[in-house]
Scaffold this active site. Structure first.
Site, PDB file in Angstrom:
ATOM      1  N   THR A   1       6.329  -8.047  -9.706  1.00 58.13           N
ATOM      2  CA  THR A   1       5.329  -7.116 -10.221  1.00 58.13           C
ATOM      3  C   THR A   1       4.198  -7.187  -9.288  1.00 58.13           C
ATOM      4  OG1 THR A   1       5.533  -6.677 -12.419  1.00 58.13           O
ATOM      5  CG2 THR A   1       3.411  -7.361 -11.928  1.00 58.13           C
TER       6      THR A   1
ATOM      7  N   ASN B   1       4.891 -17.256 -19.811  1.00 56.17           N
ATOM      8  CA  ASN B   1       5.554 -16.021 -20.209  1.00 56.17           C
ATOM      9  C   ASN B   1       5.901 -15.985 -21.685  1.00 56.17           C
ATOM     10  OD1 ASN B   1       6.051 -14.123 -17.807  1.00 56.17           O
ATOM     11  ND2 ASN B   1       6.369 -16.174 -16.985  1.00 56.17           N
TER      12      ASN B   1
ATOM     13  N   THR C   1       0.183 -12.710 -26.217  1.00 56.80           N
ATOM     14  CA  THR C   1      -0.599 -13.245 -27.346  1.00 56.80           C
ATOM     15  C   THR C   1      -1.949 -13.751 -26.897  1.00 56.80           C
ATOM     16  OG1 THR C   1       0.461 -15.401 -27.069  1.00 56.80           O
ATOM     17  CG2 THR C   1       1.454 -13.880 -28.630  1.00 56.80           C
TER      18      THR C   1
END
Length: 379
Positions: free
Chosen positions: A171, A374, A379
């Site tokens: 990413t 991860n 959260t």
């Protein structure tokens, strides 16, 4: 050297908690390469559309939300981001490149972007602090902003990327700026080749993002020989790829897999990528376990033409320990373990007896912290 050292580049950014917004004012030629994931984020689609004619006047980037898998609303939001930037910069909407990175499947908080964009715009400048603010604005789980430059070719790049990184591209968002004069077609040809030789050889966790974007923008103020430029662009991207591996989520070691003697370059790269992507190899690197069987197994399932006539070694750049010589185990595991424990970077070298093919890949170890980061990402 920062991106703001390239004449004609003004930027700024803001970071609030997990969310960031960056803006660049730059007029010039542009080329881009994007994710190979079949699920493509809205900003990727819009950015590709907007840069099709090779002209750019601004870049807008948000972090914390990927605006991916968000349907028609996501497309509208990506286009609105371009419109917001265009109104501030005084240009056409189609002259704005857009990128996003972050959590997939959530709608953008456009109210926040509408509110913060004028604030970011008002602080546009070409100082080191401006470049640093832009860098901080585009990162997510990164421990540091990735930067590299070439004085020789007048290139400066800034990037983010730490997890969900695998060929093709990783990413990652990367924005490279140059004052060297090239048109968009020339930029694209050089960008595609440079990305293939660097970012497409990088793997952190085997996942390919929906949002990968690499943009190369030329302000066209200086003449640089094309061969020199392309070589330096590869060096800049290689540096950033290594930084991404070093910052792989939870990573403690970076390694390169170098293969020679394969039937051809394609086979060599298949082997290198298979080894660099292997979770068993990555965890062995983390544990400083010279379990060469995992490396051999990965080479065997790579799809390349492989037999047992392999010479395998580990190196830290100074010392090299051979584990296999033309298919014969050498019993040097303890020496290899000591080398691995001391090294921050390793080279896994495989020499086949099939031909003259060469290839490489870049990876990092897989640690407990990767799982923790991860598991708690949203959260």
């Amino acid at each position: 050297m920062e991106i703001t050292d390239i004449g004609g580049v003004l930027c700024n950014g803001i970071k609030e908690g997990k969310y960031g917004l960056g803006l660049v004012r730059v007029r010039g030629s542009i080329a881009g390469v994007f994710t190979q994931n079949k699920i493509r984020a809205a900003p990727v689609i819009v950015c590709e559309e907007n840069i099709r004619d090779g002209v750019v006047e601004g870049v807008i980037v948000n972090s914390g939300n990927a605006n991916a898998y968000t349907g028609e609303q996501g497309m509208r939001d990506a286009r609105e981001m371009c419109r917001i930037a265009a109104n501030l910069l005084g240009c056409e909407e189609r002259r704005v490149a857009v990128a996003s990175t972050g959590v997939i499947g959530r709608k953008l908080d456009m109210e926040w972007i509408r509110k913060k964009a004028p604030e970011v715009y008002s602080g546009l400048g070409n100082s080191v602090e401006n470049a640093e603010r832009f860098g901080r604005a585009i990162v997510t789980t990164d421990r540091f902003v990735k930067k590299a430059y070439s004085e020789k070719a007048r290139i400066a790049a800034v990037a983010k990327g730490a997890g969900m990184i695998a060929p093709n591209m990783a990413t990652m968002l990367c924005f490279a700026f140059t004052s060297a004069k090239f048109d968009s077609g020339e930029l694209y040809d050089m960008l595609r080749r440079a990305a293939d030789k660097t970012f497409n050889r990088l793997t952190v966790d085997g996942d390919t993002s929906t949002n990968d974007t690499v943009l190369l923008i030329s302000t066209g103020k200086e003449r640089v020989e094309r061969d020199v430029f392309e070589e330096e662009l590869c060096s800049v991207f290689y540096s950033i790829a290594k930084q991404m591996a070093r910052d792989g989520e939870g990573a403690t070691k970076v390694f390169e897999v170098r293969v020679d003697g394969a039937r051809n370059d394609e086979d060599a790269n298949l082997i290198a990528r298979a080894v660099a992507s292997s979770l068993l190899v990555k965890t062995a690197i983390f544990g400083c376990d010279p379990n060469w069987g995992r490396i051999i197994a990965a080479a065997g399932y790579s799809g390349a033409d492989v037999d047992e006539r392999i010479t395998l070694s580990l190196s830290d750049g100074r010392d090299e320990v051979f584990l296999i010589d033309s298919g014969r185990p050498l019993g040097n595991e303890e020496r290899a373990r000591v080398l691995m424990e001391k090294a921050e970077e390793l080279v896994i070298r495989l020499r086949l007896e099939k031909g003259n093919g060469k290839g490489f890949a870049i990876g990092c170890d897989l640690t407990y912290d990767y799982v923790k980061l991860n598991a708690e990402y949203t959260t």
